[in-house]
Write a protein that holds these residues in place. Structure first.
Motif, PDB file in Angstrom:
ATOM      1  N   ALA A  46       0.831  -1.211   0.000  1.00 50.83           N
ATOM      2  CA  ALA A  46       0.000   0.000   0.000  1.00 50.83           C
ATOM      3  C   ALA A  46       0.863   1.258   0.000  1.00 50.83           C
ATOM      4  N   VAL A  47       1.938   1.274   0.772  1.00 48.98           N
ATOM      5  CA  VAL A  47       2.825   2.433   0.798  1.00 48.98           C
ATOM      6  C   VAL A  47       3.527   2.604  -0.547  1.00 48.98           C
ATOM      7  N   ALA A  48       3.941   1.500  -1.146  1.00 50.32           N
ATOM      8  CA  ALA A  48       4.623   1.570  -2.442  1.00 50.32           C
ATOM      9  C   ALA A  48       3.685   2.071  -3.539  1.00 50.32           C
ATOM     10  N   ALA A  56       2.190  -1.930 -10.263  1.00 46.08           N
ATOM     11  CA  ALA A  56       2.147  -3.109  -9.386  1.00 46.08           C
ATOM     12  C   ALA A  56       3.502  -3.262  -8.700  1.00 46.08           C
ATOM     13  N   PRO A  57       3.778  -2.495  -7.656  1.00 45.27           N
ATOM     14  CA  PRO A  57       5.097  -2.529  -6.983  1.00 45.27           C
ATOM     15  C   PRO A  57       5.254  -3.759  -6.092  1.00 45.27           C
ATOM     16  N   LEU A  58       5.463  -4.903  -6.703  1.00 43.24           N
ATOM     17  CA  LEU A  58       5.526  -6.153  -5.948  1.00 43.24           C
ATOM     18  C   LEU A  58       6.851  -6.333  -5.218  1.00 43.24           C
ATOM     19  N   THR A  59       7.871  -5.541  -5.585  1.00 42.71           N
ATOM     20  CA  THR A  59       9.150  -5.683  -4.888  1.00 42.71           C
ATOM     21  C   THR A  59       9.039  -5.259  -3.426  1.00 42.71           C
ATOM     22  N   LEU A 155      13.457  -0.430  -0.602  1.00 35.38           N
ATOM     23  CA  LEU A 155      13.655   0.317   0.637  1.00 35.38           C
ATOM     24  C   LEU A 155      12.354   0.453   1.421  1.00 35.38           C
ATOM     25  N   ILE A 156      11.234   0.655   0.697  1.00 33.62           N
ATOM     26  CA  ILE A 156       9.938   0.743   1.385  1.00 33.62           C
ATOM     27  C   ILE A 156       9.626  -0.558   2.117  1.00 33.62           C
TER      28      ILE A 156
END
Length: 417
Positions: A46-48, A56-59, A155-156
């Motif tokens: 959610a933050v990403a 889709a920031p799955l990392t 980093l997030i």
């Protein structure tokens, strides 16, 4: 009204069962860790979504899953290496997406390069995670412009994982205490079984089975030791725990005592097996001696459980009650021991055969009673506390110097007033 009461009763029973199930799940490390990891990964995603330009920031959730550990101590000690491994994998995947793209031979090259870089940047046991991160990132993106987004997501996820354990650090003392109590109950059951067989004809096969059961306790000790190590890690650097060193020492010395008793119990089972071999067609002991030994072993068995309750008691009132109960069991065991020793001595005078086995059995019981003695336990606690405090001072001399200065200032203020 009666019908209404009957309908309320099952509902209350279901609520009670649900509450019991929830309490049981709260004390289960696997369940709690699953929920914590899921929450951390969801929050990181959610933050990403809010900070990153990727759809889709799955990392970010991937990194959060890798960083979140069972305890705060393990998170703080391994989190940096985990972040390094994931960042290295992300950078390698970004470079390969520009140079060669994804194919069967480039996949082999990226794995080789990732493992080599992992050893170079010294991420320790997380070298495989460099390759895992690189493959996962290469699988979801092939555009070099997204490299910095992937680093940001990494980093997030790392920050969310670290903060999750800092703000909500778990404590696994309860589960370790249950494992310790379970070990004492298994030892008690074995002692009671051995005592029941002393006043009746015992075959060599039965005695050998008890010896095999005593040897299997080693596996139980290994399981308790693993649970205790997890509890010790959960107490380190944990703001929810005031006396972490004391709790760690109490549990560790408790397990050490039970482990010594388990070794003596195994030797005792071996002594009874040897005695059964020597007296194949006879009772191990006369009826009166056998009953006295059975009573003695019953008191020793109860003392083992009382000792485990004392070690795992967190409330001072409960600890005092457990200590009184242990003292009572040890007093009863000592009185039974004296009666048994007199009967064994009279029996040896009448029939001196195998006197050494009788003496060995009594010596082994004395060893267990000595290990469970509260005075012996207090001395060991003080020794371990002194050793632990000394190790902490040697490991962190600057913190120790600051602590001493703060104590000196406090004493000066007190003296002035």
């Amino acid at each position: 009204m009666a019908a209404l009461a009957e309908t309320r009763k099952p509902a209350g029973g279901r609520i009670e069962r649900i509450a019991t199930f929830i309490r049981r799940c709260r004390g289960e490390p696997a369940v709690v860790q699953t929920l914590r990891a899921t929450a951390a990964a969801t929050i990181a995603y959610a933050v990403a979504l809010w900070l990153s330009s990727e759809p889709a920031p799955l990392t970010a959730p991937l990194t959060a899953l890798l960083v979140v550990q069972v305890t705060l101590y393990s998170t703080l000690t391994t989190g940096i290496r985990r972040v390094n491994s994931v960042v290295a994998g992300v950078l390698i995947a970004s470079a390969f997406s520009v140079l060669v793209g994804l194919s069967w031979w480039s996949l082999g090259l990226i794995i080789l390069a990732s493992l080599a870089v992992g050893y170079t940047v010294r991420v320790g046991e997380f070298v495989p995670e460099v390759a895992i991160s690189a493959m996962l990132v290469l699988g979801v993106t092939r555009v070099a412009d997204t490299a910095w987004d992937r680093v940001l997501e990494t980093l997030i996820g790392a920050v969310v994982g670290l903060l999750f354990n800092v703000l909500l650090p778990p404590v696994w003392v309860g589960s370790a205490g249950e494992s310790l109590a379970g070990l004492s109950r298994r030892m008690r059951g074995l002692l009671l079984s051995m005592g029941e067989e002393l006043s009746s004809p015992t075959t060599v096969e039965t005695a050998a089975a008890r010896l095999h059961e005593a040897r299997r306790i080693d596996d139980d000790i290994a399981e308790v030791d693993a649970a205790l190590r997890q509890a010790e890690d959960s107490l380190r650097l944990n703001p929810r725990v005031r006396e972490g060193l004391l709790n760690r020492v109490v549990l560790r010395t408790g397990l050490d005592t039970l482990e010594i008793c388990a070794v003596v119990l195994r030797v005792m089972a071996r002594t009874m097996t040897d005695l059964a071999v020597q007296r194949r067609e006879e009772r191990l002991f006369p009826t009166e001696v056998g009953r006295a030994l059975e009573e003695l072993l019953a008191h020793v068995a109860d003392a083992l459980v009382s000792f485990a309750v004392l070690v795992t008691s967190q409330v001072s009132a409960s600890a005092e009650a457990a200590e009184r109960r242990l003292a009572g069991e040890l007093a009863s065991a000592s009185a039974a021991r004296e009666r048994t020793a007199e009967l064994l001595l009279d029996g040896v005078r009448r029939d001196p055969r195998h006197w050494q086995l009788h003496g060995a059995l009594l010596t082994e019981i004395d060893r267990i009673l000595d290990e469970l003695d509260p005075g012996h336990r207090s001395r060991r606690l003080l020794e371990e506390l002194d050793r632990g405090a000394r190790e902490q001072r040697e490991k962190h001399p600057r913190l120790d110097a600051l602590r001493r200065r703060a104590e000196e200032r406090k004493h000066r203020r007190t003296a002035r007033h």
